[in-house]
Design an enzyme around this catalytic site. Structure first.
Site, short mmCIF file in Angstrom:
data_model
loop_
_atom_site.label_atom_id
_atom_site.label_comp_id
_atom_site.label_asym_id
_atom_site.label_seq_id
_atom_site.Cartn_x
_atom_site.Cartn_y
_atom_site.Cartn_z
N GLU A 232 0.82 -1.23 0.00
CA GLU A 232 0.00 0.00 0.00
C GLU A 232 0.85 1.27 0.00
O GLU A 232 0.42 2.31 -0.51
CB GLU A 232 -0.96 0.01 1.19
CG GLU A 232 -2.12 -0.97 1.07
CD GLU A 232 -1.80 -2.37 1.58
OE1 GLU A 232 -0.61 -2.64 1.88
OE2 GLU A 232 -2.73 -3.19 1.67
N PHE B 60 -12.04 -7.27 13.62
CA PHE B 60 -10.96 -7.75 12.77
C PHE B 60 -10.56 -6.67 11.76
O PHE B 60 -11.40 -6.10 11.09
CB PHE B 60 -11.40 -9.02 12.02
CG PHE B 60 -10.33 -9.53 11.08
CD1 PHE B 60 -9.09 -9.92 11.56
CD2 PHE B 60 -10.57 -9.61 9.72
CE1 PHE B 60 -8.11 -10.38 10.70
CE2 PHE B 60 -9.59 -10.07 8.85
CZ PHE B 60 -8.35 -10.45 9.34
N GLN B 61 -9.29 -6.37 11.69
CA GLN B 61 -8.73 -5.35 10.80
C GLN B 61 -9.33 -3.97 11.01
O GLN B 61 -9.49 -3.19 10.08
CB GLN B 61 -8.85 -5.78 9.33
CG GLN B 61 -7.98 -7.01 9.06
CD GLN B 61 -7.79 -7.30 7.59
OE1 GLN B 61 -8.67 -7.04 6.78
NE2 GLN B 61 -6.62 -7.84 7.25
N LYS C 68 -17.59 -0.73 5.51
CA LYS C 68 -18.01 -1.69 4.50
C LYS C 68 -19.52 -1.63 4.25
O LYS C 68 -19.97 -1.72 3.10
CB LYS C 68 -17.61 -3.10 4.95
CG LYS C 68 -17.81 -4.14 3.87
CD LYS C 68 -17.16 -5.48 4.22
CE LYS C 68 -17.31 -6.43 3.04
NZ LYS C 68 -16.71 -7.74 3.32
N MET D 118 24.32 9.27 2.70
CA MET D 118 24.10 10.53 3.41
C MET D 118 24.41 10.36 4.90
O MET D 118 24.93 11.27 5.55
CB MET D 118 22.67 11.01 3.20
CG MET D 118 22.43 12.42 3.65
SD MET D 118 23.59 13.59 2.93
CE MET D 118 22.61 14.28 1.60
C1 LIG Z 1 12.39 5.84 5.57
C2 LIG Z 1 13.67 6.52 5.93
N1 LIG Z 1 14.49 5.96 6.84
C3 LIG Z 1 15.65 6.56 7.17
C4 LIG Z 1 16.02 7.75 6.59
C5 LIG Z 1 17.32 8.43 6.99
N2 LIG Z 1 18.23 8.52 5.83
C6 LIG Z 1 18.32 9.64 5.08
S1 LIG Z 1 19.36 9.46 3.79
C7 LIG Z 1 19.73 7.89 4.23
C8 LIG Z 1 20.69 7.05 3.41
C9 LIG Z 1 20.16 6.73 2.07
O1 LIG Z 1 21.00 5.77 1.49
P1 LIG Z 1 20.90 5.42 -0.05
O2 LIG Z 1 19.49 5.20 -0.45
O3 LIG Z 1 21.82 4.28 -0.31
O4 LIG Z 1 21.37 6.74 -0.78
P2 LIG Z 1 22.78 7.50 -0.77
O5 LIG Z 1 22.73 8.51 0.33
O6 LIG Z 1 23.85 6.48 -0.57
O7 LIG Z 1 22.82 8.15 -2.10
C10 LIG Z 1 19.05 7.52 5.38
C11 LIG Z 1 19.17 6.21 6.05
C12 LIG Z 1 15.11 8.30 5.67
N3 LIG Z 1 15.34 9.47 5.08
N4 LIG Z 1 13.96 7.66 5.33
#
Ligand SMILES: Cc1ncc(C[n+]2csc(CCOP(=O)(O)OP(=O)(O)O)c2C)c(N)n1
Lengths: 564, 163
Positions: free
Chosen positions: A50, A112-113, A162, A477
């Protein structure tokens, strides 16, 4: 005419001109699925989770400006949709999400749900409705679309028990909506516009700071004319890219934490800041105490609550930015007044000095694939005219910096919530809305794994997306922050045990490619772009140590950037 | 600074939680909150007492106005207005204190609603300040129970809040 709630639901979507709906079935929405099965006007896309449905609806909405629609079942269906709803809320995406609900007689019984979908989504929607009587259904759906798409857009959730979808009731679709408590302002106040004009025309060091409101408000043409007429420099926020042509010499690039040096310095030294549909987000302002210390600020925004929220402004104008810019253009034309040419010339001279630092330069002779290079080539080979989605992380910032968007609605990313996992489902929605356009998803090996299951949806619907994975084996990042601010203690940022993405793409029925050398980048991109009937998943093995520059560290002002 | 906001909102389930949720989500403070339907059964009137500087008050008012269920609102102290709160208070009133409690109640124009040989239950109305003063005057040790409505207010003169 009498019909069931489920039939009314379908008719309402048709009346709203909804051609496509992203969803996933379940017990509470079976009547609706049965009604969808028996008609042809509204097509339904079956996602694999979803979250994917809601992000796809966002992608559809962000790339068209029309309302995106998603349908999920009660309980886990609704909770799986929550991330997408929050994402849409933060980025003001016009969207209506229908959630199934247990029958009214069971609500409150821990049936349920059953989840309290209205309660769970309340803080992340523009508004939500629980429909308790089939007689209210059509009018409620009308209101939902109206609220989602007017004023500052946003997601609206409609919870459908529903029994309401089974009950029979009259169908009459209201022609218009009147809500006594909701009347968004369209035209800006003439007095305020005049005050703004006087300030703008006398500016010596002006800058136009334009945000996502320009895209949402379909005001890119007006903004461009306004900026061109005045000859003032323009900077865009992450969400505003494409609102002013990225390849224009008046464009200084993005501003903020990973914005350009010239954009941030120009903001810092400006005497008049013209904020258009932007909200002074903390990723833009840096330390608000140090933000634009010399400037008078004009702020046009459709949402009064965005004005003077984090930064006190001097001339607020509430209204649709398109209308306000039009009015300003009329004043500009009729008054015959011209900007201060000599001051402007000096200002541009200063800006060009900042620009000459080339803050986006990177090592072009590296043996390793530089992620910036991939994006630059992608821009060149698509003529800068593709629809590009991204996930969240370094790759997102590089795409924002190096893909120069010339048109609005082409750059689709998660700015407010910063949601990893959006890239692929966004791209599905974009491709559905624009079947003949090139749609690219730039992602990281962390992000792509958060909604990877949607590769299956892409096969089912024959979506020829191009996935550009900038694979640095790190949550890049996070790694960058750990390098800069935690003395290189890389806690949980190395992505071990990665799958073989080429085989993974193939297992999902797509084409996979792995690219390991800079000299192979162009060939791979060209080959992938030439295949307009297949999804191609490109696994670019990039330099794992590359960082996003320039950067405003936390707590610093816009003039205190770290350059490479 | 203390502010009183009068809000006219749709009399619908969920409207109250939208307002309460807004305050908790954005970290605004609610000192008291009072709500009931008006003569028009589709509308409820809420009075909310909060604290905040000018910038916070500006945001509170804008954010409230943004809620679809909020029809209209006004900040009461922007013009002359009347503020009232109702308090029901149960006090230990035995021995020699019995006369003293009665006397205090009279001074504050209280009404004794219920009497036993040890207890007085008193009704008082007034500004929240006045009720505070009464509570202080009778003293912690006498108080068995306090029920307060939270402040309500209405503007003086021609100024009205209506849909
Ligand atoms: C759902 C979610 N969980 C955690 C984060 C924290 N976060 C921001 S950037 C990042 C790393 C992203 O890694 P990747 O997709 O490999 O991209 P890169 O930075 O290596 O280009 C994280 C864990 C987030 N933004 N969203």
């Amino acid at each position: 005419m009498e019909m069931t709630g489920a039939e009314i639901f379908v008719r309402c979507l048709k009346e709203e001109g909804v051609d496509i709906l992203f969803g996933y079935p379940g017990g509470a929405v079976l009547h609706i699925y049965d009604a969808l099965y028996q008609q042809k006007d509204v097509s339904h896309v079956l996602v694999r989770h979803e979250q994917g449905a809601v992000h796809a609806a966002e992608g559809y909405a962000k790339s068209t400006g029309r309302v995106g629609v998603a349908l999920v079942t009660s309980g886990p269906g609704a909770t799986n949709a929550v991330t997408g709803i929050a994402d849409a809320y933060m980025d003001s995406v016009p969207m209506v999400v229908f959630t199934g609900q247990v029958p009214t007689s069971l609500i409150g019984n821990d049936a349920f749900q059953e989840t309290d979908s209205i309660g769970i989504t309340r803080p992340i929607v523009k508004h939500n409705f629980l429909v308790k009587d089939v007689a209210d259904l059509a009018a409620t759906i009308k209101k939902a679309f109206y609220i989602a798409s007017t004023g500052r857009p946003g997601p609206v959730v409609v919870d459908l028990p529903k029994d309401v979808t089974a009950a029979r009731g009259p169908f009459k679709y209201p022609k218009s909506v009147h809500l006594r408590s909701y009347k968004p302002t369209v035209k800006g106040h003439p007095g305020q516009i005049k005050r703004a004009f006087d300030l703008i025309i006398k500016a010596e060091r002006p800058i136009i700071y334009a945000g996502g409101g320009v895209i949402l408000g379909k005001a890119a043409d007006e903004l461009t004319r306004f900026a061109k007429t005045l000859g003032y420099p323009v900077t865009n926020t992450l969400m505003g890219l494409g609102g002013f042509p990225g390849s224009d010499s008046q464009f200084l690039g993005m501003l903020g934490m990973h914005g350009t040096y010239e954009a941030n310095m120009a903001m810092h030294h400006a005497d008049v800041v013209i904020a258009v549909g932007a909200r002074f987000d903390d990723r833009v302002t840096g330390n608000v105490e140090k933000f634009c210390p010399h400037a008078k600020i004009v702020h046009m925004d459709v949402d009064p609550a965005s004005i003077s929220k984090t930064v006190k402004v001097d001339v607020p104008i509430v209204g649709e930015v398109k209308e306000i810019l039009k009015d300003l253009l009329v004043l500009l034309h009729d008054s015959g007044k011209k900007p201060n040419a000599s001051a402007l010339q000096n200002w541009w001279k200063q800006i060009e000095e900042w620009r000459a630092l080339e803050c986006l330069k990177y090592d072009r002779d590296s043996e390793l694939i530089k992620p910036q290079f991939v994006i630059e080539r992608l821009h060149a080979l698509t003529g800068g005219d593709a629809y590009v989605t991204s996930d969240v992380g370094q790759h997102q910032m590089w795409t924002a910096q190096y893909y120069k968007f010339d048109k609005p609605n082409r750059w689709i990313n998660s700015g407010g919530l910063g949601t990893m996992g959006v890239g692929l489902p966004y791209a599905m929605g974009v491709q559905m809305a624009h079947p003949d356009e090139t749609v690219i998803c730039v992602t990281g090996e962390g992000s792509i794994q958060m909604c990877i299951q949607e590769l299956s949806t892409c096969l089912q619907y024959g979506l020829p997306l191009k996935v550009v994975l900038l694979n640095n084996r790190y949550l890049g990042m996070v790694r960058q922050w750990q390098e800069f601010f935690y003395q290189g203690r890389y806690a949980m940022s190395y992505m071990d045990a990665l799958p073989d993405f080429v085989k993974l793409a193939e297992a999902y029925g797509h084409i996979g490619m792995r690219i390991q050398h800079p000299q192979d980048v162009d060939g791979a991109l060209k080959e992938a772009l030439s295949m307009n009937d297949r999804l191609v998943f490109m696994d670019f093995i990039t330099d794992e140590r590359e960082n996003v520059y320039p950067m405003i560290p936390a707590g610093a002002g816009q003039n205190e950037m770290i350059l490479i | 600074m203390r502010h009183i906001i009068s809000i006219l909102m749709e009399n619908e389930s969920g409207a109250l939680s939208r307002v309460a949720g807004l305050f908790s989500a954005r970290g605004y403070n609610i000192e008291s909150l009072n709500v009931a339907p008006t003569h028009d059964p589709t509308l409820s009137r809420m009075t909310l007492v909060t604290h905040g500087n000018e910038a916070i008050m500006e945001q509170i008012v804008k954010q409230l106005n943004k809620l679809i269920d909020v029809v209209k609102l006004m900040e009461l102290e922007e013009a002359p207005a009347v503020e009232r709160e109702l308090m029901l208070i149960k006090l230990r009133a035995d021995g020699e204190a019995r006369e003293e409690v009665k006397r205090l109640s009279d001074i504050f124009r209280g009404r004794i609603l219920d009497v036993t040989n040890k207890i007085y239950t008193i009704e008082l109305t007034g500004t929240s300040d006045k009720l505070d003063a009464f509570v202080e005057a009778v003293g912690e040790s006498r108080i068995l129970e306090v029920v307060r409505s939270g402040a309500m207010g209405i503007a003086r003169g021609e100024r009205v809040l209506r849909a």
